[in-house]
Scaffold this motif. Structure first.
Motif, short mmCIF file in Angstrom:
data_model
loop_
_atom_site.label_atom_id
_atom_site.label_comp_id
_atom_site.label_asym_id
_atom_site.label_seq_id
_atom_site.Cartn_x
_atom_site.Cartn_y
_atom_site.Cartn_z
N ARG A 1 -0.77 -5.15 12.86
CA ARG A 1 0.54 -4.51 13.01
C ARG A 1 0.49 -3.41 14.05
O ARG A 1 1.42 -3.24 14.84
CB ARG A 1 1.00 -3.96 11.66
CG ARG A 1 2.41 -3.34 11.71
CD ARG A 1 2.76 -2.65 10.41
NE ARG A 1 2.76 -3.61 9.30
CZ ARG A 1 2.06 -3.43 8.19
NH1 ARG A 1 1.31 -2.35 8.03
NH2 ARG A 1 2.12 -4.32 7.22
N THR B 1 12.52 2.17 9.87
CA THR B 1 12.33 0.77 10.23
C THR B 1 11.38 0.70 11.42
O THR B 1 11.13 1.69 12.12
CB THR B 1 13.66 0.10 10.61
OG1 THR B 1 14.21 0.76 11.76
CG2 THR B 1 14.65 0.18 9.46
N GLN B 2 10.86 -0.50 11.66
CA GLN B 2 9.97 -0.68 12.81
C GLN B 2 10.72 -0.48 14.11
O GLN B 2 10.17 0.05 15.09
CB GLN B 2 9.34 -2.07 12.78
CG GLN B 2 8.26 -2.24 13.85
CD GLN B 2 7.64 -3.62 13.83
OE1 GLN B 2 8.35 -4.60 14.04
NE2 GLN B 2 6.35 -3.70 13.61
N SER C 1 8.31 3.27 7.65
CA SER C 1 8.27 3.12 6.20
C SER C 1 6.85 2.79 5.77
O SER C 1 6.02 2.39 6.59
CB SER C 1 9.22 2.00 5.76
OG SER C 1 8.78 0.75 6.25
N GLN D 1 5.89 0.24 4.34
CA GLN D 1 5.65 -1.18 4.64
C GLN D 1 5.26 -1.40 6.10
O GLN D 1 4.78 -2.47 6.46
CB GLN D 1 6.89 -2.01 4.31
CG GLN D 1 7.20 -2.15 2.84
CD GLN D 1 7.77 -0.88 2.23
OE1 GLN D 1 8.37 -0.06 2.95
NE2 GLN D 1 7.62 -0.70 0.93
N GLU D 2 5.50 -0.41 6.96
CA GLU D 2 5.18 -0.51 8.38
C GLU D 2 4.04 0.43 8.74
O GLU D 2 4.01 0.98 9.84
CB GLU D 2 6.42 -0.21 9.22
CG GLU D 2 7.59 -1.15 8.99
CD GLU D 2 7.28 -2.58 9.39
OE1 GLU D 2 6.40 -2.77 10.26
OE2 GLU D 2 7.90 -3.50 8.85
#
Length: 267
Positions: free
Chosen positions: A49, A131-132, A212, A214-215
């Motif tokens: 990522r 967000t990404q 986030s 998640q990122e």
């Protein structure tokens, strides 16, 4: 050069080597911490990522910086001074301040959501923050001077006569750009791309504030291991992997593009 190398050793090499020693000495001698990284797929996902994020930021920065650098190269006097100020003045401010400004713009009641609602593109506020996409845009804005300045330097070194010669030979503006200007500006483009890409790999403030959980990137993962879990050996192993990754990418770029030849050096 001795003061310079002394500063590099004290401020960079010594701390890095100390961390690498911790990673192989604690909690027991060996490569246990590195095995943990590659045994758990979560850490591999974070590494991939981070690489993807750095690549997207570098591409977006290049797309935004190339027109600006072209405009700077073709400008003179007050116009050039104004464009240069627009590039450098934000660069001189704190990264934290610029990132905080993006958080204000991207929040649900921020200027961007309000503007999209005002023109009728959206009916209700959409999630832009954490967000990404928010991380990519903000990092591209922060790192764009590292892309603009090398490209501008390469463009300024291109003789004006080459463009005129291309026009005399029948090449239009587009063909002259793609076949004359762009190849000669490639050293600046490659240098800017490498600077932005390598800087993005270890960037911390912007992903931490605008992203986030998640990122998560490798920099935020290292911070989490240090601050929340107090796992210094494992965090040091992550630093070692990141350092190895940066070194490998730099060597690969150097091998592929042969910087000495691109800069006009001769053996």
């Amino acid at each position: 050069m001795l003061p310079f190398f002394a500063l590099i050793f004290v401020a960079f090499l010594y701390p890095l080597l100390s961390l690498l020693l911790i990673s192989v000495q604690e909690p027991e001698p060996g490569i246990t911490n590195y095995v943990r990284i590659f045994e758990n797929p979560i850490y591999a996902t974070v590494l991939l990522r981070t690489l993807r994020l750095a690549l997207l930021v570098s591409i977006l920065s290049l797309m935004l910086a190339l027109p600006v650098a072209l405009l700077m190269a073709r400008s003179r006097g007050p116009k050039l001074a104004f464009i240069t100020a627009c590039i450098l003045l934000p660069f001189w401010s704190s990264v934290l301040v610029r990132t905080a400004a993006w958080s204000v713009l991207l929040q649900r009641n921020g200027l961007i959501n309000q503007g999209l609602q005002a023109v009728g593109i959206i009916d209700a506020p959409v999630k832009l923050l954490y967000t990404q996409g928010a991380v990519i845009v903000a990092m591209s804005h922060v790192l764009m001077p590292f892309m603009v300045l090398p490209i501008y330097g390469a463009l300024r070194n291109i003789p004006v006569e080459l463009g005129r010669a291309a026009a005399i030979c029948g090449a239009g503006p587009n063909r002259s750009f793609w076949e004359v200007t762009l190849p000669l500006a490639m050293p600046g483009i490659v240098a800017g791309f490498i600077l932005v890409f390598l800087s993005s790999l270890g960037y911390f403030i912007t992903p931490a504030l605008l992203g986030s959980p998640q990122e998560m990137t490798i920099s935020t993962l290292i911070s989490q291991q240090l601050r929340e879990f107090l796992d210094w050996p494992f965090a040091a192993a992550l630093v070692g992997v990141l350092s190895l990754l940066v070194t490998a990418i730099t060597l690969a770029f150097s091998r592929v593009f042969r910087f000495d030849r691109m800069m006009g050096a001769h053996e």
